[in-house]
Design an enzyme around this catalytic site. Sequence first.
Site, PDB file in Angstrom:
ATOM      1  N   PRO A  17      24.845  32.163   2.373  1.00 52.37           N
ATOM      2  CA  PRO A  17      24.037  31.611   2.609  1.00 52.37           C
ATOM      3  C   PRO A  17      24.075  30.579   4.561  1.00 52.37           C
ATOM      4  CG  PRO A  17      25.933  30.676   2.203  1.00 52.37           C
ATOM      5  CD  PRO A  17      26.145  31.650   2.556  1.00 52.37           C
ATOM      6  N   MET A  18      22.759  31.315   5.025  1.00 54.43           N
ATOM      7  CA  MET A  18      22.742  31.234   6.314  1.00 54.43           C
ATOM      8  C   MET A  18      21.375  29.930   6.857  1.00 54.43           C
ATOM      9  SD  MET A  18      23.273  35.282   7.651  1.00 54.43           S
ATOM     10  CE  MET A  18      22.204  36.163   5.970  1.00 54.43           C
ATOM     11  N   CYS A 100      31.212  24.731   7.025  1.00 49.81           N
ATOM     12  CA  CYS A 100      30.502  24.922   8.330  1.00 49.81           C
ATOM     13  C   CYS A 100      31.061  23.910   9.516  1.00 49.81           C
ATOM     14  CB  CYS A 100      29.182  23.976   8.635  1.00 49.81           C
ATOM     15  SG  CYS A 100      28.032  23.826   9.383  1.00 49.81           S
ATOM     16  N   LYS A 139      32.334  27.297  -0.989  1.00 46.10           N
ATOM     17  CA  LYS A 139      32.237  28.019  -0.503  1.00 46.10           C
ATOM     18  C   LYS A 139      33.243  27.274   0.777  1.00 46.10           C
ATOM     19  CE  LYS A 139      30.167  31.349   2.951  1.00 46.10           C
ATOM     20  NZ  LYS A 139      30.162  30.741   4.611  1.00 46.10           N
ATOM     21  N   ASN A 209      34.251  37.031   1.992  1.00 37.06           N
ATOM     22  CA  ASN A 209      34.223  36.505   3.103  1.00 37.06           C
ATOM     23  C   ASN A 209      34.294  36.775   4.446  1.00 37.06           C
ATOM     24  OD1 ASN A 209      31.860  34.211   4.335  1.00 37.06           O
ATOM     25  ND2 ASN A 209      30.690  36.008   4.679  1.00 37.06           N
ATOM     26  N   GLY A 210      33.949  37.790   4.823  1.00 38.24           N
ATOM     27  CA  GLY A 210      34.659  37.339   6.327  1.00 38.24           C
ATOM     28  C   GLY A 210      35.474  39.478   6.576  1.00 38.24           C
ATOM     29  N   ASN A 211      35.194  40.590   7.661  1.00 40.49           N
ATOM     30  CA  ASN A 211      35.132  41.474   7.742  1.00 40.49           C
ATOM     31  C   ASN A 211      34.605  42.542   7.178  1.00 40.49           C
ATOM     32  OD1 ASN A 211      36.895  40.021   9.741  1.00 40.49           O
ATOM     33  ND2 ASN A 211      38.837  41.182   8.629  1.00 40.49           N
TER      34      ASN A 211
HETATM   35  C1  LIG Z   1      23.025  32.256  11.447  1.00 43.16           C
HETATM   36  C2  LIG Z   1      24.370  31.728  10.799  1.00 43.16           C
HETATM   37  C3  LIG Z   1      23.818  31.074  10.156  1.00 43.16           C
HETATM   38  C4  LIG Z   1      25.070  30.538   8.785  1.00 43.16           C
HETATM   39  N1  LIG Z   1      24.534  29.458   8.455  1.00 43.16           N
HETATM   40  C5  LIG Z   1      25.545  28.770   7.402  1.00 43.16           C
HETATM   41  C6  LIG Z   1      25.218  28.226   6.204  1.00 43.16           C
HETATM   42  O1  LIG Z   1      24.094  28.107   5.661  1.00 43.16           O
HETATM   43  N2  LIG Z   1      25.615  28.121   4.725  1.00 43.16           N
HETATM   44  C7  LIG Z   1      27.238  28.337   5.052  1.00 43.16           C
HETATM   45  O2  LIG Z   1      28.247  28.601   4.016  1.00 43.16           O
HETATM   46  N3  LIG Z   1      27.281  29.206   6.354  1.00 43.16           N
HETATM   47  C8  LIG Z   1      26.692  29.456   7.273  1.00 43.16           C
HETATM   48  N4  LIG Z   1      27.073  30.651   7.872  1.00 43.16           N
HETATM   49  C9  LIG Z   1      28.604  30.998   7.574  1.00 43.16           C
HETATM   50  C10 LIG Z   1      28.270  32.258   6.732  1.00 43.16           C
HETATM   51  O3  LIG Z   1      27.837  32.283   6.296  1.00 43.16           O
HETATM   52  C11 LIG Z   1      29.542  33.326   7.337  1.00 43.16           C
HETATM   53  O4  LIG Z   1      30.157  32.148   6.316  1.00 43.16           O
HETATM   54  C12 LIG Z   1      29.997  33.564   7.956  1.00 43.16           C
HETATM   55  O5  LIG Z   1      29.503  33.894   9.209  1.00 43.16           O
HETATM   56  C13 LIG Z   1      31.636  34.877   8.000  1.00 43.16           C
HETATM   57  O6  LIG Z   1      30.672  36.573   7.490  1.00 43.16           O
HETATM   58  P1  LIG Z   1      30.329  37.252   8.330  1.00 43.16           P
HETATM   59  O7  LIG Z   1      31.856  37.794   8.848  1.00 43.16           O
HETATM   60  O8  LIG Z   1      29.892  38.205   6.967  1.00 43.16           O
HETATM   61  O9  LIG Z   1      29.070  36.660   9.440  1.00 43.16           O
HETATM   62  C14 LIG Z   1      26.046  31.234   8.482  1.00 43.16           C
HETATM   63  C15 LIG Z   1      26.389  32.238   9.427  1.00 43.16           C
HETATM   64  C16 LIG Z   1      25.124  32.722  10.282  1.00 43.16           C
HETATM   65  C17 LIG Z   1      25.458  33.598  11.281  1.00 43.16           C
END
Ligand SMILES: Cc1cc2nc3c(=O)[nH]c(=O)nc-3n(C[C@H](O)[C@H](O)[C@H](O)COP(=O)(O)O)c2cc1C
Length: 366
Positions: A17-18, A100, A139, A209-211
């Site tokens: 989710p982003m 968040c 999450k 999730n992560g890395n």
């Molecule tokens: C632009 C952006 C928007 C995000 N929005 C959400 C969101 O709406 N809900 C959520 O649970 N996490 C959100 N996240 C966090 C990501 O879902 C994820 O947990 C976090 O970036 C770690 O994953 P990664 O290491 O693959 O980046 C967001 C991250 C980014 C970069």
Amino acid sequence: MNLFWSDIGCPKYVLSPMVDQSEYAFRQLCRRYGAELCYTPMLHAKVFVSETTYQSQHLDIMPDEGPTIVQFAGDDPKTLLEAAKLVENVAAAVDLNLGCPQPIARKGHYGSFLLRETDTIVNILQLWKQHLSIPTTCKIRIIDKGGVDPQSRGLQATLRLVDQLEAAGISALTVHGRNRTMNGKKTGKADWDAIAAIKQRLSIPVIANGNIECFDDISRCLQATGADAVMSSEAILENPALFSNQTVDPFQLVHEYLDLAQVSPFAGINFHRVEKAHVVRMLHAPMRQITHTTKSLDPTKLISQCQCISELLNAVVILQEAYKNVPITSKLRNDTWYRRHRVEEDRSIRKEIQRQWLAGGLRLTR
Ligand SMILES: Cc1cc2nc3c(=O)[nH]c(=O)nc-3n(C[C@H](O)[C@H](O)[C@H](O)COP(=O)(O)O)c2cc1C
């Protein structure tokens, strides 16, 4: 394995989710390249139930797409139930955001700021479980502080929490292996050991999730954590073909994305934060390289002046032409969107980036 998981095809590759970035067009692109389960951006339950415009603009699930989970943020069980009821017919499941870390989440009392309020969380999940016809998920982040050993900061509290989440009936859990303070420039490395400890005690599917920066990280993560699936966010924003294990030219991906965005029923609703932001992230490396090798063109200015998708398309064509003239030695290997905050962790990577920056006459801008 549970029924929910097999119903959605036991996904291994999950788009996170982003906010402003996991919208319909981008989900379509990621699915084309292997994403098997996608999440909507986080929706604010309170606004969702009270503002029909917000609802029609943000509930962007189309019947032709694969399984999509709608994520909500909030702290009031009744409001969250009301919101979830509104998506029951289109969502594969509803997810509660417990990760968040932003100041707005502190102010609104949601996301990671609920992590230690187990009673509130359980009330929300139990109400969902009682009244919804679709599964529920959460999450989370790792809970911060609380432990003497820095490696297990808050892990005990997190383990207690996940037991209660499972008991409250959720069908899958995503674990972002970082705590709330690991954000922005302090992002750092995600803790796969913590995810493994969580996975070990639960019987529901766990998404790690992560890395996840490249395709090879996926098998490494699955092996280290024992998780059922991996979720990507920042890396897949830059490379939507991440899950396919193919090397696809970023300009091709941008063109594919803009083609999808142009025909999306939700096109341009929040152009500057959605479509424009996608282009900047996908072209992060080429734009930096053009900036530092082509004095006559300022890619950031070019993109920032665009007011609609067709203007963006023209700008991308100009950048694509300019990129052909960038000397091969300036095409930096490690200068990725994903690593912009993470170079601190690995001195050898940082040194290599600096070496390349210097060799290309580039300045350190972040
Ligand atoms: C632009 C952006 C928007 C995000 N929005 C959400 C969101 O709406 N809900 C959520 O649970 N996490 C959100 N996240 C966090 C990501 O879902 C994820 O947990 C976090 O970036 C770690 O994953 P990664 O290491 O693959 O980046 C967001 C991250 C980014 C970069």
